[in-house]
Design a protein around this motif. Sequence first.
Motif, PDB file in Angstrom:
ATOM      1  N   GLN A  47       0.819  -1.213   0.000  1.00  0.00           N
ATOM      2  CA  GLN A  47       0.000   0.000   0.000  1.00  0.00           C
ATOM      3  C   GLN A  47       0.849   1.257   0.000  1.00  0.00           C
ATOM      4  OE1 GLN A  47      -2.069  -1.048   3.745  1.00  0.00           O
ATOM      5  NE2 GLN A  47      -3.947  -0.596   2.628  1.00  0.00           N
ATOM      6  N   THR A  48       0.389   2.259  -0.771  1.00  0.00           N
ATOM      7  CA  THR A  48       0.929   3.613  -0.657  1.00  0.00           C
ATOM      8  C   THR A  48       0.139   4.297   0.458  1.00  0.00           C
ATOM      9  OG1 THR A  48      -0.659   4.522  -2.211  1.00  0.00           O
ATOM     10  CG2 THR A  48       1.438   3.717  -3.134  1.00  0.00           C
ATOM     11  N   LEU A  49       0.519   5.505   0.819  1.00  0.00           N
ATOM     12  CA  LEU A  49      -0.245   6.216   1.848  1.00  0.00           C
ATOM     13  C   LEU A  49      -1.670   6.510   1.380  1.00  0.00           C
ATOM     14  CD1 LEU A  49       2.466   8.623   3.286  1.00  0.00           C
ATOM     15  CD2 LEU A  49       1.524   6.566   4.320  1.00  0.00           C
ATOM     16  N   GLY A  50      -1.819   6.873   0.105  1.00  0.00           N
ATOM     17  CA  GLY A  50      -3.154   7.104  -0.441  1.00  0.00           C
ATOM     18  C   GLY A  50      -3.995   5.840  -0.427  1.00  0.00           C
ATOM     19  N   MET A  51      -3.370   4.713  -0.723  1.00  0.00           N
ATOM     20  CA  MET A  51      -4.083   3.437  -0.703  1.00  0.00           C
ATOM     21  C   MET A  51      -4.504   3.067   0.714  1.00  0.00           C
ATOM     22  SD  MET A  51      -1.633   1.558  -3.501  1.00  0.00           S
ATOM     23  CE  MET A  51      -2.308  -0.081  -3.416  1.00  0.00           C
ATOM     24  N   LYS A  52      -3.668   3.371   1.699  1.00  0.00           N
ATOM     25  CA  LYS A  52      -4.033   3.108   3.101  1.00  0.00           C
ATOM     26  C   LYS A  52      -5.254   3.931   3.485  1.00  0.00           C
ATOM     27  CE  LYS A  52       0.403   1.711   4.927  1.00  0.00           C
ATOM     28  NZ  LYS A  52       1.462   1.941   5.891  1.00  0.00           N
ATOM     29  N   ALA A  53      -5.244   5.210   3.101  1.00  0.00           N
ATOM     30  CA  ALA A  53      -6.359   6.095   3.448  1.00  0.00           C
ATOM     31  C   ALA A  53      -7.677   5.608   2.847  1.00  0.00           C
ATOM     32  CB  ALA A  53      -6.059   7.519   2.977  1.00  0.00           C
ATOM     33  N   TRP A  54      -7.608   5.003   1.674  1.00  0.00           N
ATOM     34  CA  TRP A  54      -8.820   4.547   0.974  1.00  0.00           C
ATOM     35  C   TRP A  54      -9.025   3.043   1.076  1.00  0.00           C
ATOM     36  CZ3 TRP A  54     -12.718   7.484  -0.600  1.00  0.00           C
ATOM     37  CH2 TRP A  54     -12.484   8.853  -0.607  1.00  0.00           C
ATOM     38  N   ARG A  55      -8.310   2.383   1.987  1.00  0.00           N
ATOM     39  CA  ARG A  55      -8.461   0.950   2.244  1.00  0.00           C
ATOM     40  C   ARG A  55      -8.296   0.117   0.971  1.00  0.00           C
ATOM     41  NH1 ARG A  55     -13.476   2.014   3.663  1.00  0.00           N
ATOM     42  NH2 ARG A  55     -14.181   0.001   2.914  1.00  0.00           N
ATOM     43  N   ILE A  56      -7.204   0.375   0.258  1.00  0.00           N
ATOM     44  CA  ILE A  56      -6.896  -0.354  -0.969  1.00  0.00           C
ATOM     45  C   ILE A  56      -5.585  -1.107  -0.737  1.00  0.00           C
ATOM     46  CG2 ILE A  56      -6.290  -0.127  -3.417  1.00  0.00           C
ATOM     47  CD1 ILE A  56      -7.799   2.579  -3.372  1.00  0.00           C
ATOM     48  N   ARG A  57      -5.511  -2.304  -1.276  1.00  0.00           N
ATOM     49  CA  ARG A  57      -4.272  -3.085  -1.175  1.00  0.00           C
ATOM     50  C   ARG A  57      -3.907  -3.638  -2.548  1.00  0.00           C
ATOM     51  NH1 ARG A  57      -1.319  -4.193   2.663  1.00  0.00           N
ATOM     52  NH2 ARG A  57       0.108  -5.921   2.761  1.00  0.00           N
ATOM     53  N   LEU A  58      -2.620  -3.610  -2.851  1.00  0.00           N
ATOM     54  CA  LEU A  58      -2.103  -4.176  -4.093  1.00  0.00           C
ATOM     55  C   LEU A  58      -1.771  -5.646  -3.828  1.00  0.00           C
ATOM     56  CD1 LEU A  58      -1.108  -3.496  -7.023  1.00  0.00           C
ATOM     57  CD2 LEU A  58       1.155  -3.303  -6.010  1.00  0.00           C
ATOM     58  N   VAL A  59      -2.321  -6.520  -4.635  1.00  0.00           N
ATOM     59  CA  VAL A  59      -2.041  -7.948  -4.503  1.00  0.00           C
ATOM     60  C   VAL A  59      -1.452  -8.457  -5.814  1.00  0.00           C
ATOM     61  CG1 VAL A  59      -3.784  -8.384  -2.728  1.00  0.00           C
ATOM     62  CG2 VAL A  59      -4.407  -8.585  -5.136  1.00  0.00           C
ATOM     63  N   ALA A  60      -0.617  -9.477  -5.679  1.00  0.00           N
ATOM     64  CA  ALA A  60       0.025 -10.102  -6.838  1.00  0.00           C
ATOM     65  C   ALA A  60       0.268 -11.563  -6.507  1.00  0.00           C
ATOM     66  CB  ALA A  60       1.335  -9.397  -7.158  1.00  0.00           C
ATOM     67  N   ASP A  61       0.607 -12.317  -7.531  1.00  0.00           N
ATOM     68  CA  ASP A  61       0.915 -13.726  -7.305  1.00  0.00           C
ATOM     69  C   ASP A  61       2.147 -13.876  -6.424  1.00  0.00           C
ATOM     70  OD1 ASP A  61      -1.239 -14.513  -8.825  1.00  0.00           O
ATOM     71  OD2 ASP A  61      -0.066 -14.734 -10.662  1.00  0.00           O
ATOM     72  N   SER A  62       3.127 -13.007  -6.615  1.00  0.00           N
ATOM     73  CA  SER A  62       4.319 -13.058  -5.774  1.00  0.00           C
ATOM     74  C   SER A  62       4.270 -11.883  -4.804  1.00  0.00           C
ATOM     75  CB  SER A  62       5.585 -12.996  -6.631  1.00  0.00           C
ATOM     76  OG  SER A  62       5.767 -11.706  -7.148  1.00  0.00           O
ATOM     77  N   GLN A  63       4.408 -12.180  -3.536  1.00  0.00           N
ATOM     78  CA  GLN A  63       4.447 -11.140  -2.514  1.00  0.00           C
ATOM     79  C   GLN A  63       5.816 -11.207  -1.863  1.00  0.00           C
ATOM     80  OE1 GLN A  63       1.151  -9.452  -3.459  1.00  0.00           O
ATOM     81  NE2 GLN A  63       1.988  -8.679  -1.602  1.00  0.00           N
TER      82      GLN A  63
END
Length: 159
Positions: free
Chosen positions: A69-85
Motif C-alpha cells: 500500500q501507498t499512503l493514499g491506498m491506506k487512506a482509501w483501504r486499498i491493497r495491491l495484490v500479486a501472485d508473488s508477494q
Amino acid sequence: MPAMEYCTLPRRLAAIVYDALLIIALWMAATAIVVVVRQAEVGTASLAFQLYLMIVAWLYLAVCWRAGQTLGMKAWRIRLVADSQPVLWRSTLIRFATALASWAMFGLGFAWSLFHPQRATWHDLASGTRLITLPRTRSKTTQENHAQDHDQQRRQQQR
C-alpha cells in the motif's frame, strides 16, 4: 471468508490524488537536493532532471507497492495484490510505465477498469497485479467503547 472486492475507479482515483500530493512534496525535496548540490537553479526542460524526478516517483511507489500500500491506498483501504508477494521490482516498473502510458492516452487504461470483470486497469494487467478494497474495521476507540459498554452491562446484570 468473504469474496475479494476489486477496487472501483473512483476509489482508485481518490488514492491517486493523495499520492500525487505526496509525490509533489518528494519532488520538491529532490529538487532542493539538486539545487543545493549544484548551487544553481535547475532547468525543468532538462531531460536528465525529468528522468531524475520520474525515478523519485517510481521509487516511492515501488517501495510502497512492494509493501502492499501507498499512503493514499491506506487512506482509501486499498491493497495491491500479486501472485508473488512482495511485488517484484520488475512488476513495479512495468506497473509504473504502463500507468504513465495510460495517462498519456487520456486515461484510457484507467477507464478500461469500468469494463473489466475484475476492474483491472492496463497497468494491473501488464504487471500481473490487482487492487482490492479492504473491509472496514472498527477503530480502537470504538472497540474500547464497545468493550466498556459490555463490561458495564455485565456488572449491572451481576447486581
